[in-house]
Design an enzyme around this catalytic site. Sequence first.
Site, short mmCIF file in Angstrom:
data_model
loop_
_atom_site.label_atom_id
_atom_site.label_comp_id
_atom_site.label_asym_id
_atom_site.label_seq_id
_atom_site.Cartn_x
_atom_site.Cartn_y
_atom_site.Cartn_z
CB THR A 1 4.75 74.47 29.09
OG1 THR A 1 3.58 73.96 30.20
CG2 THR A 1 5.22 75.77 30.00
CE LYS B 1 1.31 76.37 31.70
NZ LYS B 1 1.12 76.09 30.11
N GLY C 1 10.14 79.80 36.02
CA GLY C 1 9.03 79.32 35.24
C GLY C 1 9.15 77.67 34.91
CB SER D 1 5.18 71.69 23.71
OG SER D 1 4.45 72.51 24.35
CB ALA E 1 0.41 81.63 21.07
CB CYS F 1 3.47 75.58 20.03
SG CYS F 1 3.40 74.18 21.22
CB THR G 1 1.77 77.84 22.94
OG1 THR G 1 3.03 76.74 23.30
CG2 THR G 1 2.36 79.31 23.66
#
Length: 181
Positions: free
Chosen positions: A9, A41, A53, A132, A163, A166, A169
């Site tokens: 996440t 989330k 979140g 993460s 994004a 990771c 993500t």
Amino acid sequence: MRDTHWHGTTILSVRKGGQVVIVGDGQVSMGNTIVKANAKKVRRIGKGEVIAGFAGATADAFALFERLEAKLEMHPGNLARACVELAKDWRTDRYLRRLEAMMAVADKSASLILSGTGDVLEPEDSLIGIGSGGPFALAAARALLPLDLPAEEIARRAMTIAAGICVFTNQNITMETLATG
């Protein structure tokens, strides 16, 4: 975390220019497999006056949302007090201690991180990054913060950067914004 756990996440909070934003990606992973790409989330709680979140196990996060809602009802308009009370329960209750999640929460006056170790932390630079991909989004937001950009744009750009780095993500984001003025 073991590979059988749901994880992965990125949650980011940015406070700037009369706004506070919490944004989260939509990816849910189990081990190295993406099992959902559009999870939500980030949500409004406390009669819409608080945004939150979560990062961590989804069921655990929903349990924490419910508990935080109850604390907000007991301490209306006082997010910090509600969070401290939740953190006390989280640290001392046997059931809650097993929950694997973190939360970023914000209202018009405060942004806080809640963890299962009983921590309630207020960031000194008005930014929060958890999950993460949190460190990647946080670093990107710190670099973007001095620019003449609104909080929502900083959050959007920082999540795009996270994004791209990771693997847990994605760019399928949910964003909630509150006015702070």
